[in-house]
Design a protein around this motif. Structure first.
Motif, PDB file in Angstrom:
ATOM      1  N   CYS A 141       0.827  -1.209   0.000  1.00  0.00           N
ATOM      2  CA  CYS A 141       0.000   0.000   0.000  1.00  0.00           C
ATOM      3  C   CYS A 141       0.861   1.259   0.000  1.00  0.00           C
ATOM      4  CB  CYS A 141      -0.908   0.016   1.233  1.00  0.00           C
ATOM      5  SG  CYS A 141      -2.227  -1.203   1.181  1.00  0.00           S
ATOM      6  N   GLY A 142       2.051   1.149   0.533  1.00  0.00           N
ATOM      7  CA  GLY A 142       2.950   2.303   0.620  1.00  0.00           C
ATOM      8  C   GLY A 142       3.619   2.671  -0.688  1.00  0.00           C
ATOM      9  N   GLY A 143       3.334   1.928  -1.773  1.00  0.00           N
ATOM     10  CA  GLY A 143       3.850   2.340  -3.071  1.00  0.00           C
ATOM     11  C   GLY A 143       4.789   1.372  -3.744  1.00  0.00           C
ATOM     12  N   GLN A 144       4.677   0.073  -3.451  1.00  0.00           N
ATOM     13  CA  GLN A 144       5.556  -0.937  -4.061  1.00  0.00           C
ATOM     14  C   GLN A 144       7.025  -0.550  -3.834  1.00  0.00           C
ATOM     15  OE1 GLN A 144       2.377  -2.329  -4.489  1.00  0.00           O
ATOM     16  NE2 GLN A 144       3.346  -3.525  -6.062  1.00  0.00           N
ATOM     17  N   ILE A 145       7.378  -0.377  -2.582  1.00  0.00           N
ATOM     18  CA  ILE A 145       8.724   0.070  -2.228  1.00  0.00           C
ATOM     19  C   ILE A 145       9.611  -1.137  -1.910  1.00  0.00           C
ATOM     20  CG2 ILE A 145      10.114   1.500  -0.683  1.00  0.00           C
ATOM     21  CD1 ILE A 145       8.091   3.027  -2.472  1.00  0.00           C
ATOM     22  N   ILE A 146      10.725  -1.243  -2.612  1.00  0.00           N
ATOM     23  CA  ILE A 146      11.688  -2.312  -2.375  1.00  0.00           C
ATOM     24  C   ILE A 146      12.830  -1.727  -1.543  1.00  0.00           C
ATOM     25  CG2 ILE A 146      13.222  -3.996  -3.445  1.00  0.00           C
ATOM     26  CD1 ILE A 146      11.431  -3.706  -5.975  1.00  0.00           C
ATOM     27  N   PRO A 147      13.008  -2.181  -0.311  1.00  0.00           N
ATOM     28  CA  PRO A 147      14.048  -1.598   0.543  1.00  0.00           C
ATOM     29  C   PRO A 147      15.434  -1.754  -0.070  1.00  0.00           C
ATOM     30  CG  PRO A 147      12.562  -2.987   1.827  1.00  0.00           C
ATOM     31  CD  PRO A 147      12.247  -3.230   0.383  1.00  0.00           C
ATOM     32  N   PRO A 148      16.291  -0.760   0.072  1.00  0.00           N
ATOM     33  CA  PRO A 148      17.655  -0.854  -0.475  1.00  0.00           C
ATOM     34  C   PRO A 148      18.471  -1.916   0.269  1.00  0.00           C
ATOM     35  CG  PRO A 148      17.404   1.137   0.840  1.00  0.00           C
ATOM     36  CD  PRO A 148      16.042   0.536   0.715  1.00  0.00           C
ATOM     37  N   PRO A 149      19.517  -2.446  -0.368  1.00  0.00           N
ATOM     38  CA  PRO A 149      20.338  -3.499   0.249  1.00  0.00           C
ATOM     39  C   PRO A 149      20.871  -3.086   1.610  1.00  0.00           C
ATOM     40  CG  PRO A 149      20.910  -3.232  -2.074  1.00  0.00           C
ATOM     41  CD  PRO A 149      19.979  -2.104  -1.724  1.00  0.00           C
ATOM     42  N   GLY A 150      20.851  -4.036   2.550  1.00  0.00           N
ATOM     43  CA  GLY A 150      21.425  -3.815   3.869  1.00  0.00           C
ATOM     44  C   GLY A 150      20.511  -3.126   4.862  1.00  0.00           C
ATOM     45  N   TYR A 151      19.376  -2.619   4.393  1.00  0.00           N
ATOM     46  CA  TYR A 151      18.494  -1.834   5.271  1.00  0.00           C
ATOM     47  C   TYR A 151      17.961  -2.669   6.431  1.00  0.00           C
ATOM     48  CZ  TYR A 151      14.350   0.764   6.792  1.00  0.00           C
ATOM     49  OH  TYR A 151      13.389   1.406   7.540  1.00  0.00           O
ATOM     50  N   PHE A 152      17.354  -3.801   6.154  1.00  0.00           N
ATOM     51  CA  PHE A 152      16.749  -4.602   7.218  1.00  0.00           C
ATOM     52  C   PHE A 152      17.788  -5.133   8.196  1.00  0.00           C
ATOM     53  CE2 PHE A 152      12.579  -5.937   4.878  1.00  0.00           C
ATOM     54  CZ  PHE A 152      12.027  -4.725   5.210  1.00  0.00           C
ATOM     55  N   GLN A 153      18.929  -5.567   7.681  1.00  0.00           N
ATOM     56  CA  GLN A 153      19.955  -6.106   8.574  1.00  0.00           C
ATOM     57  C   GLN A 153      20.438  -5.050   9.563  1.00  0.00           C
ATOM     58  OE1 GLN A 153      23.275  -7.964   6.616  1.00  0.00           O
ATOM     59  NE2 GLN A 153      24.319  -8.469   8.520  1.00  0.00           N
ATOM     60  N   LYS A 154      20.631  -3.830   9.072  1.00  0.00           N
ATOM     61  CA  LYS A 154      21.097  -2.750   9.944  1.00  0.00           C
ATOM     62  C   LYS A 154      20.012  -2.354  10.940  1.00  0.00           C
ATOM     63  CE  LYS A 154      24.751  -0.297  10.753  1.00  0.00           C
ATOM     64  NZ  LYS A 154      26.008  -0.979  11.118  1.00  0.00           N
ATOM     65  N   VAL A 155      18.758  -2.276  10.472  1.00  0.00           N
ATOM     66  CA  VAL A 155      17.654  -1.960  11.382  1.00  0.00           C
ATOM     67  C   VAL A 155      17.552  -3.019  12.464  1.00  0.00           C
ATOM     68  CG1 VAL A 155      15.135  -1.824  11.577  1.00  0.00           C
ATOM     69  CG2 VAL A 155      16.310  -0.597   9.743  1.00  0.00           C
ATOM     70  N   ALA A 156      17.680  -4.284  12.090  1.00  0.00           N
ATOM     71  CA  ALA A 156      17.602  -5.372  13.069  1.00  0.00           C
ATOM     72  C   ALA A 156      18.679  -5.238  14.137  1.00  0.00           C
ATOM     73  CB  ALA A 156      17.715  -6.715  12.355  1.00  0.00           C
ATOM     74  N   GLU A 157      19.875  -4.825  13.729  1.00  0.00           N
ATOM     75  CA  GLU A 157      20.957  -4.623  14.707  1.00  0.00           C
ATOM     76  C   GLU A 157      20.562  -3.557  15.724  1.00  0.00           C
ATOM     77  OE1 GLU A 157      24.578  -3.690  12.679  1.00  0.00           O
ATOM     78  OE2 GLU A 157      24.538  -5.528  11.458  1.00  0.00           O
ATOM     79  N   TYR A 158      20.011  -2.452  15.239  1.00  0.00           N
ATOM     80  CA  TYR A 158      19.614  -1.368  16.140  1.00  0.00           C
ATOM     81  C   TYR A 158      18.457  -1.809  17.050  1.00  0.00           C
ATOM     82  CZ  TYR A 158      22.349   1.731  13.071  1.00  0.00           C
ATOM     83  OH  TYR A 158      23.356   2.331  12.363  1.00  0.00           O
ATOM     84  N   ILE A 159      17.499  -2.518  16.484  1.00  0.00           N
ATOM     85  CA  ILE A 159      16.337  -2.954  17.268  1.00  0.00           C
ATOM     86  C   ILE A 159      16.748  -3.955  18.331  1.00  0.00           C
ATOM     87  CG2 ILE A 159      14.180  -4.282  17.122  1.00  0.00           C
ATOM     88  CD1 ILE A 159      13.899  -1.397  16.201  1.00  0.00           C
ATOM     89  N   HIS A 160      17.588  -4.902  17.973  1.00  0.00           N
ATOM     90  CA  HIS A 160      18.037  -5.905  18.947  1.00  0.00           C
ATOM     91  C   HIS A 160      18.839  -5.253  20.076  1.00  0.00           C
ATOM     92  CE1 HIS A 160      17.704  -9.224  15.656  1.00  0.00           C
ATOM     93  NE2 HIS A 160      16.556  -9.001  16.267  1.00  0.00           N
ATOM     94  N   LYS A 161      19.674  -4.285  19.723  1.00  0.00           N
ATOM     95  CA  LYS A 161      20.451  -3.571  20.740  1.00  0.00           C
ATOM     96  C   LYS A 161      19.540  -2.850  21.723  1.00  0.00           C
ATOM     97  CE  LYS A 161      24.253  -0.248  21.202  1.00  0.00           C
ATOM     98  NZ  LYS A 161      25.178   0.671  20.465  1.00  0.00           N
ATOM     99  N   ALA A 162      18.363  -2.415  21.222  1.00  0.00           N
ATOM    100  CA  ALA A 162      17.391  -1.718  22.072  1.00  0.00           C
ATOM    101  C   ALA A 162      16.484  -2.690  22.827  1.00  0.00           C
ATOM    102  CB  ALA A 162      16.544  -0.778  21.222  1.00  0.00           C
ATOM    103  N   GLY A 163      16.694  -3.994  22.609  1.00  0.00           N
ATOM    104  CA  GLY A 163      15.890  -4.995  23.320  1.00  0.00           C
ATOM    105  C   GLY A 163      14.596  -5.355  22.641  1.00  0.00           C
ATOM    106  N   GLY A 164      14.430  -4.925  21.389  1.00  0.00           N
ATOM    107  CA  GLY A 164      13.206  -5.220  20.662  1.00  0.00           C
ATOM    108  C   GLY A 164      13.380  -6.329  19.645  1.00  0.00           C
ATOM    109  N   VAL A 165      12.329  -6.593  18.884  1.00  0.00           N
ATOM    110  CA  VAL A 165      12.369  -7.638  17.863  1.00  0.00           C
ATOM    111  C   VAL A 165      11.957  -7.068  16.512  1.00  0.00           C
ATOM    112  CG1 VAL A 165      11.843  -9.418  19.570  1.00  0.00           C
ATOM    113  CG2 VAL A 165       9.988  -8.442  18.234  1.00  0.00           C
ATOM    114  N   PHE A 166      12.320  -7.804  15.461  1.00  0.00           N
ATOM    115  CA  PHE A 166      12.016  -7.388  14.094  1.00  0.00           C
ATOM    116  C   PHE A 166      10.876  -8.268  13.575  1.00  0.00           C
ATOM    117  CE2 PHE A 166      13.798  -5.172  10.297  1.00  0.00           C
ATOM    118  CZ  PHE A 166      12.916  -5.694   9.352  1.00  0.00           C
ATOM    119  N   ILE A 167       9.775  -7.622  13.184  1.00  0.00           N
ATOM    120  CA  ILE A 167       8.618  -8.332  12.624  1.00  0.00           C
ATOM    121  C   ILE A 167       8.573  -8.068  11.122  1.00  0.00           C
ATOM    122  CG2 ILE A 167       6.108  -8.608  12.640  1.00  0.00           C
ATOM    123  CD1 ILE A 167       6.143  -7.398  15.494  1.00  0.00           C
ATOM    124  N   ALA A 168       8.639  -9.136  10.323  1.00  0.00           N
ATOM    125  CA  ALA A 168       8.509  -9.026   8.870  1.00  0.00           C
ATOM    126  C   ALA A 168       7.090  -9.408   8.477  1.00  0.00           C
ATOM    127  CB  ALA A 168       9.521  -9.928   8.178  1.00  0.00           C
TER     128      ALA A 168
END
Length: 381
Positions: A207-234
Motif C-alpha cells: 500500500c505504501g507504493g511498491q517500495i523495495i528496501p535498499p540493500p542492507g536496510y533490514f539487517q542494519k535496522v535489526a541490529e539497532y532494534i536488537h540492541k534496544a531490546g526489541g524484535v524485528f517483525i517481517a
C-alpha cells in the motif's frame, strides 16, 4: 440491498459503475453477463481462482472432520512443518490464525511479551491490518484521521523509498542512511523514557507504493532494534509465498544474513480461504507461554484450513509458480519499459517477480505524483 444491510464504509470497486462478479477461474473473473475480466485486483487467489486441487483438498477434509486445534491432527503439524521448512532454521514455531490482521496483532503481543517493552516503530505509509491495534501502527490509515490520531507509543520511520524519499538512488548507501533514521528514533524514544518492543515492516511496502528496501536496510535496522531490546517483525501478508519469484519470502531479498524474529503471513497462504500464520523463534514462543495465559484460537489451524494450506504449497511447487512469477514478471516489466519510452507520464517502474509498481508523475525531474491520472487509469483498465 447492499446499501440497506452493509456498512457504508465497506466500499465496492468501481463505485460509479460497480461490477457484479459471479464466478472466477484461474486468472479470470466473470460478471453476470458472462463478460471476462483479467483479475489484477485480488491478491489472495495466489494459485488461481477455483483451483481444483484446493477445492478437492477442502471438500475431502470437510467431509471427514473440521474441529479446533486442541485435538491432535496430522494436518496441523504437517502444515507447520512444511511452512517452517521454507524459512530460516530459527523460525520454527507456528501460531495459526484466520487473517493477516489477526496475525499482525498476535505478533505485537509476542514482541511485547518477549521484550517487556511496548512501543512500536513502523514505516510511513504502512498498512498492517484493520483491527484497533494495527490501525494505531498504520500511518496509511491513521493519517486520514488527523494529526492527533498518532499514539505516543507509535514511532514513524521514513519509508526506505529510493525514488521519492529522503535518500534516493544517487546516495552512496541509502540502506544505511534509512536505517540510521530508525536508530535516531530509538535514541529519541530512550531520551523520553520509552522502550521499543518491535520494528514492523512489510518486506516490501505494498500500500505504501511498491517500495523495495535498499540493500542492507533490514539487517542494519535489526541490529539497532536488537540492541534496544526489541524484535524485528517481517510482514509477508501481501508479498510472501513466492510472489517475488527468486525467493519464497520477500525478506530474503535482503540476503542470507538477515533473519527476522517474527514473520506474519496471510492472504495467499489459503488462496482466499481465511487462513494465516505467525512464525517465530522458540525463545519468543517460550516467553509468550511463560505468562501462564493459554493462547487458543477457535478456527486457527483447523483441519480444513490446514488441508487447503498444504494444497497451496503443493501447487506452488508442482506448477513452478515461483518460476512463473520470475518469467512473467520480467516480461511484464519489459512491456512496461516500452511504455515508459513512449509516455512521459511514467516516472518509474520497480518490482521483483510479480510484485511490480508503476509510478506516474506530472514531471519526471521533479517526480511530482500524477494522482488524478493514476486514479483515471485504474478505473479505465
Amino acid at each position: 440491498m447492499r446499501k440497506k444491510h452493509i456498512g457504508p464504509s465497506c466500499k465496492v470497486f468501481f463505485a460509479e459503475d460497480p461490477i457484479k462478479i459471479i464466478r472466477a477461474k484461474g486468472q479470470y473473473m466473470f460478471d453476470e453477463k458472462g463478460e471476462r475480466y483479467l483479475d489484477c485486483i485480488n491478491n489472495v487467489a495466489h494459485v488461481g481462482h477455483s483451483h481444483p486441487e484446493v477445492t478437492k483438498a477442502a471438500v475431502k477434509q470437510m467431509e471427514v472432520l473440521n474441529t479446533n486445534s486442541r485435538f491432535l491432527h496430522d494436518n496441523l503439524v504437517q502444515f507447520a512443518q512444511r511452512l517452517t521448512a521454507t524459512l530460516p532454521e530459527k523460525l520454527s514455531v507456528c501460531y495459526f490464525v484466520n487473517s493477516g490482521s489477526e496475525a499482525n496483532d498476535l505478533a505485537l503481543r509476542l514482541a511485547r511479551q518477549y521484550s517487556g517493552h511496548f512501543d512500536i516503530i513502523t514505516l510511513d505509509h504502512a498498512y498492517h491490518g484493520h483491527v484497533t491495534s494495527l490501525i494505531d501502527i498504520s500511518p496509511y490509515k491513521f493519517h486520514q484521521l488527523g494529526k492527533e490520531a498518532k499514539k505516543e507509543y507509535v514511532h514513524v520511520a521514513p519509508s526506505p523509498d529510493t525514488y521519492r524519499g529522503m535518500y534516493r538512488e544517487d546516495h552512496p548507501d541509502p540502506g544505511a542512511a534509512y536505517a540510521e533514521e530508525v536508530n535516531n528514533i530509538i535514541k529519541e524514544a530512550h531520551q523520553n523514557n520509552r522502550q521499543i518492543a518491535a520494528f514492523i515492516a512489510e518486506s516490501m511496502q505494498s500500500c505504501g507504493g511498491q517500495i523495495i528496501p535498499p540493500p542492507g536496510y533490514f539487517q542494519k535496522v535489526a541490529e539497532y532494534i536488537h540492541k534496544a531490546g526489541g524484535v524485528f517483525i517481517a510482514d509477508e501478508v501481501q508479498v510472501g509465498f513466492g510472489r517475488v519469484g527468486k525467493h519464497f519470502w520477500s525478506f530474503q531479498l535482503q540476503g542470507e544474513h538477515f533473519v527476522p524474529d517474527i514473520v506474519t503471513m496471510g492472504k495467499p497462504i489459503g488462496n482466499g480461504h481465511p487462513l494465516s500464520c505467525v512464525v517465530t523463534t522458540r525463545e519468543i514462543a517460550e516467553a509468550f507461554g511463560a505468562t501462564g495465559l493459554e493462547y487458543f484460537n477457535t478456527f486457527g489451524g483447523n483441519p480444513v484450513s490446514c488441508a487447503i494450506g498444504l494444497a497451496v504449497l503443493d501447487i506452488i511447487e508442482k506448477e513452478d509458480l515461483q518460476g512463473n512469477a520470475t518469467r512473467v514478471g520480467r516480461y511484464l516489466t519489459e512491456l512496461l519499459e516500452e511504455q515508459k519510452e513512449k509516455h512521459q507520464l511514467i516516472g518509474d517502474i520497480r518490482g521483483v517477480g510479480l510484485f511490480i509498481g508503476v509510478d506516474l508523475v506530472k514531471d519526471r525531474e521533479l517526480r511530482t505524483p500524477a494522482t488524478a491520472e493514476a486514479q483515471h487509469i485504474i478505473y479505465i483498465s
